[in-house]
Design a protein around this motif. Structure first.
Motif, PDB file in Angstrom:
ATOM      1  N   ALA A 135     -16.305  65.701 -37.033  1.00 38.00           N
ATOM      2  CA  ALA A 135     -15.650  65.627 -35.720  1.00 38.00           C
ATOM      3  C   ALA A 135     -16.270  64.528 -34.856  1.00 38.00           C
ATOM      4  CB  ALA A 135     -15.753  66.974 -35.014  1.00 38.00           C
ATOM      5  N   ILE A 136     -17.585  64.461 -34.848  1.00 40.76           N
ATOM      6  CA  ILE A 136     -18.276  63.420 -34.068  1.00 40.76           C
ATOM      7  C   ILE A 136     -17.907  62.038 -34.592  1.00 40.76           C
ATOM      8  CG2 ILE A 136     -20.535  62.446 -33.499  1.00 40.76           C
ATOM      9  CD1 ILE A 136     -21.623  65.346 -33.563  1.00 40.76           C
ATOM     10  N   THR A 137     -17.931  61.874 -35.905  1.00 38.81           N
ATOM     11  CA  THR A 137     -17.606  60.587 -36.521  1.00 38.81           C
ATOM     12  C   THR A 137     -16.206  60.124 -36.144  1.00 38.81           C
ATOM     13  OG1 THR A 137     -19.056  61.017 -38.414  1.00 38.81           O
ATOM     14  CG2 THR A 137     -17.316  59.382 -38.730  1.00 38.81           C
ATOM     15  N   VAL A 138     -15.220  61.006 -36.298  1.00 39.80           N
ATOM     16  CA  VAL A 138     -13.832  60.641 -36.018  1.00 39.80           C
ATOM     17  C   VAL A 138     -13.625  60.379 -34.532  1.00 39.80           C
ATOM     18  CG1 VAL A 138     -11.439  61.456 -36.076  1.00 39.80           C
ATOM     19  CG2 VAL A 138     -12.949  61.867 -38.020  1.00 39.80           C
ATOM     20  N   ALA A 139     -14.181  61.239 -33.677  1.00 44.48           N
ATOM     21  CA  ALA A 139     -14.003  61.083 -32.230  1.00 44.48           C
ATOM     22  C   ALA A 139     -14.618  59.784 -31.725  1.00 44.48           C
ATOM     23  CB  ALA A 139     -14.620  62.281 -31.505  1.00 44.48           C
ATOM     24  N   TYR A 140     -15.822  59.479 -32.164  1.00 39.92           N
ATOM     25  CA  TYR A 140     -16.492  58.259 -31.695  1.00 39.92           C
ATOM     26  C   TYR A 140     -15.800  57.010 -32.248  1.00 39.92           C
ATOM     27  CZ  TYR A 140     -20.417  60.332 -29.186  1.00 39.92           C
ATOM     28  OH  TYR A 140     -21.191  60.983 -28.252  1.00 39.92           O
TER      29      TYR A 140
ATOM     30  N   THR B   5      -9.354  71.926 -40.571  1.00 42.16           N
ATOM     31  CA  THR B   5     -10.561  71.180 -40.910  1.00 42.16           C
ATOM     32  C   THR B   5     -10.356  69.708 -40.560  1.00 42.16           C
ATOM     33  OG1 THR B   5      -9.829  70.680 -43.165  1.00 42.16           O
ATOM     34  CG2 THR B   5     -11.018  72.760 -42.828  1.00 42.16           C
ATOM     35  N   MET B   6     -11.457  68.976 -40.482  1.00 42.58           N
ATOM     36  CA  MET B   6     -11.388  67.542 -40.199  1.00 42.58           C
ATOM     37  C   MET B   6     -12.335  66.822 -41.140  1.00 42.58           C
ATOM     38  SD  MET B   6     -10.212  65.001 -38.357  1.00 42.58           S
ATOM     39  CE  MET B   6      -9.274  66.019 -37.212  1.00 42.58           C
ATOM     40  N   ASP B   7     -11.834  65.814 -41.877  1.00 38.97           N
ATOM     41  CA  ASP B   7     -12.754  65.014 -42.679  1.00 38.97           C
ATOM     42  C   ASP B   7     -13.045  63.702 -41.959  1.00 38.97           C
ATOM     43  OD1 ASP B   7     -10.717  63.147 -43.206  1.00 38.97           O
ATOM     44  OD2 ASP B   7     -10.369  63.846 -45.242  1.00 38.97           O
ATOM     45  N   THR B   8     -13.935  62.901 -42.488  1.00 38.15           N
ATOM     46  CA  THR B   8     -14.396  61.708 -41.764  1.00 38.15           C
ATOM     47  C   THR B   8     -13.336  60.609 -41.687  1.00 38.15           C
ATOM     48  OG1 THR B   8     -15.422  60.909 -43.808  1.00 38.15           O
ATOM     49  CG2 THR B   8     -16.840  62.105 -42.259  1.00 38.15           C
ATOM     50  N   THR B   9     -12.222  60.766 -42.420  1.00 39.69           N
ATOM     51  CA  THR B   9     -11.128  59.789 -42.303  1.00 39.69           C
ATOM     52  C   THR B   9     -10.134  60.176 -41.217  1.00 39.69           C
ATOM     53  OG1 THR B   9      -9.640  60.873 -43.902  1.00 39.69           O
ATOM     54  CG2 THR B   9     -11.335  59.392 -44.792  1.00 39.69           C
ATOM     55  N   GLY B  10     -10.302  61.375 -40.643  1.00 39.38           N
ATOM     56  CA  GLY B  10      -9.371  61.847 -39.624  1.00 39.38           C
ATOM     57  C   GLY B  10      -8.262  62.715 -40.165  1.00 39.38           C
ATOM     58  N   LYS B  11      -8.346  63.089 -41.442  1.00 34.86           N
ATOM     59  CA  LYS B  11      -7.323  63.940 -42.044  1.00 34.86           C
ATOM     60  C   LYS B  11      -7.576  65.401 -41.714  1.00 34.86           C
ATOM     61  CE  LYS B  11      -5.375  65.234 -46.546  1.00 34.86           C
ATOM     62  NZ  LYS B  11      -5.488  65.037 -48.015  1.00 34.86           N
TER      63      LYS B  11
ATOM     64  N   THR C  25     -13.137  67.731 -32.632  1.00 36.81           N
ATOM     65  CA  THR C  25     -12.830  66.304 -32.534  1.00 36.81           C
ATOM     66  C   THR C  25     -12.093  66.006 -31.240  1.00 36.81           C
ATOM     67  OG1 THR C  25     -12.593  66.271 -34.949  1.00 36.81           O
ATOM     68  CG2 THR C  25     -11.823  64.346 -33.754  1.00 36.81           C
ATOM     69  N   LEU C  26     -11.101  66.816 -30.920  1.00 40.97           N
ATOM     70  CA  LEU C  26     -10.306  66.619 -29.711  1.00 40.97           C
ATOM     71  C   LEU C  26     -11.155  66.761 -28.458  1.00 40.97           C
ATOM     72  CD1 LEU C  26      -7.654  66.235 -28.228  1.00 40.97           C
ATOM     73  CD2 LEU C  26      -7.156  68.679 -28.590  1.00 40.97           C
ATOM     74  N   ALA C  27     -11.989  67.796 -28.412  1.00 41.68           N
ATOM     75  CA  ALA C  27     -12.818  68.029 -27.224  1.00 41.68           C
ATOM     76  C   ALA C  27     -13.799  66.876 -27.000  1.00 41.68           C
ATOM     77  CB  ALA C  27     -13.573  69.346 -27.375  1.00 41.68           C
ATOM     78  N   ILE C  28     -14.416  66.390 -28.073  1.00 41.59           N
ATOM     79  CA  ILE C  28     -15.376  65.283 -27.954  1.00 41.59           C
ATOM     80  C   ILE C  28     -14.665  63.996 -27.560  1.00 41.59           C
ATOM     81  CG2 ILE C  28     -17.019  63.844 -29.226  1.00 41.59           C
ATOM     82  CD1 ILE C  28     -17.532  66.370 -30.997  1.00 41.59           C
ATOM     83  N   TYR C  29     -13.563  63.698 -28.237  1.00 35.86           N
ATOM     84  CA  TYR C  29     -12.816  62.467 -27.969  1.00 35.86           C
ATOM     85  C   TYR C  29     -12.329  62.411 -26.522  1.00 35.86           C
ATOM     86  CZ  TYR C  29      -8.927  59.151 -27.966  1.00 35.86           C
ATOM     87  OH  TYR C  29      -8.076  58.129 -27.645  1.00 35.86           O
ATOM     88  N   ASP C  30     -11.808  63.521 -26.008  1.00 39.19           N
ATOM     89  CA  ASP C  30     -11.259  63.523 -24.656  1.00 39.19           C
ATOM     90  C   ASP C  30     -12.342  63.274 -23.612  1.00 39.19           C
ATOM     91  OD1 ASP C  30      -9.086  63.583 -23.002  1.00 39.19           O
ATOM     92  OD2 ASP C  30      -9.069  65.753 -22.743  1.00 39.19           O
TER      93      ASP C  30
END
Length: 343
Positions: free
Chosen positions: A111-116, A262-268, A239-244
């Motif tokens: 989540a951190i990876t995708v959001a950042y 679930t969230m993988d590091t590609t955003g899937k 991911t959504l909470a961090i990104y926002d």
């Protein structure tokens, strides 16, 4: 004489009551859990999200069945009885909890990876080693390595991924001794044991199930602390909470938004279990939007289970069943979440 039989009856009644309440059955009950506000768990740059509305992760309540709760579950539309084997496989309670903890931490890292990355903010993924998920009964490392340990070296060699680790081991011989350096409860240890033949193959191995163990470092500090919640299913909402928060908090607009996946590091986004129960939990919490994984239904899925329905279909049916006005939104990726909320 009557007093005697009354006493016997009372004793029997008390015993039946105690057994009904406390006697554990070899089943677990899955029921709707809670919808938890994510600002309780997530801080970015030292701050919690205080804007109007909320993002919520959803949970499934899990408890071991007792005779009375088992009978009660038969009257509940969203209660499901599952065997211990179906839930945990051959893992012990302790191993299962450790695995759920790992899945949660892995979910947070993704989540951190995708959001950042999506927000254009700096991050660095640090490779820690190989996380031990399970050990075969035939493994010579059993009793030395434990579930949750992180293998950092083999014969003094470091690796950057699980495939590199496995490639090295495949080049050795069955019965050959290798020295493993690993971290157990924050202490570095070593053990030297022979490799075993892996079941169904002629290849050598340690006899462990392994995955990559990584950690994400960011310039803008982020912290996700979830207490005793486990598993990977909150990845999308983390991911959504961090990104926002990273991008100024313009997506929610005062709405109560729940979801799962679930969230993988590609955003899937990946499918999860118990989504009907999570829909019920979100509805109880007043959510108006619920994000549901729209995982593809393959021929293999239908062959294995002709009645199989994907998460989105099950979520829509659950919302209809409880007469919810929540909008069930299908998602395949984090981009789908952002696109929908920007409408």
């Amino acid at each position: 004489m009557r007093k005697y039989w009354r006493k016997i009856g009372l004793i029997v009644g008390v015993l039946v009551l105690l057994l009904g309440v406390f006697w554990p059955l070899p089943f677990y009950l899955e029921t709707p859990g809670t919808a938890e506000a994510l600002n309780k768990f997530v801080t970015v740059a030292g701050h919690r999200d205080q804007r109007k509305g909320r993002y919520m992760l959803t949970t499934v309540a899990l408890q071991q069945a007792r005779p009375f709760t088992y009978l009660w579950s038969k009257t509940q539309p969203f209660a499901e009885v599952v065997s211990k084997e179906a839930l945990m496989g051959d893992a012990s309670d302790q191993t299962y909890e450790q695995m759920q903890t790992y899945y949660m931490q892995s979910s947070i890292n993704a989540a951190i990876t995708v959001a950042y990355r999506r927000a254009g903010k700096s991050y660095h993924q640090q490779y820690l080693g190989i996380y031990v998920m399970s050990l075969l009964a035939t493994s010579k490392f059993k009793g030395h390595l434990a579930i949750g340990d992180t293998v950092t070296k083999i014969d003094g060699h470091r690796f950057k991924s699980a495939p590199q680790f496995m490639d090295y081991v495949k080049k050795q011989r069955v019965g050959q001794k290798v020295t493993v350096t690993y971290v157990h409860h924050k202490k570095v240890k070593t053990t030297t044991q022979p490799l075993v033949k892996l079941p169904g193959t002629k290849q050598p191995g340690l006899g462990i199930t392994l995955v990559d163990h990584t950690k994400v470092k960011t310039k803008i500090p982020v912290k996700v602390a979830v207490g005793d919640i486990g598993g990977p299913s909150a990845g999308t909402m983390f991911t959504l909470a961090i990104y926002d928060q990273l991008t100024g908090g313009h997506l929610r607009r005062g709405r109560k938004i729940a979801g799962t996946g679930t969230m993988d590091t590609t955003g899937k986004v990946g499918a999860i279990g118990g989504i009907d129960k999570k829909v019920v939990a979100a509805n109880r919490a007043g959510a108006t939007i619920f994000f549901a994984p729209d995982d593809p239904v393959t021929k293999a899925d239908k062959k294995a289970d002709p009645d199989y329905q994907n998460n989105y279909t099950v979520a829509k049916a659950a919302a209809k069943r409880i007469h919810s006005k929540m909008r069930i939104v299908p998602i395949k990726s984090f981009n789908d979440v952002i696109t929908y909320l920007k409408k």
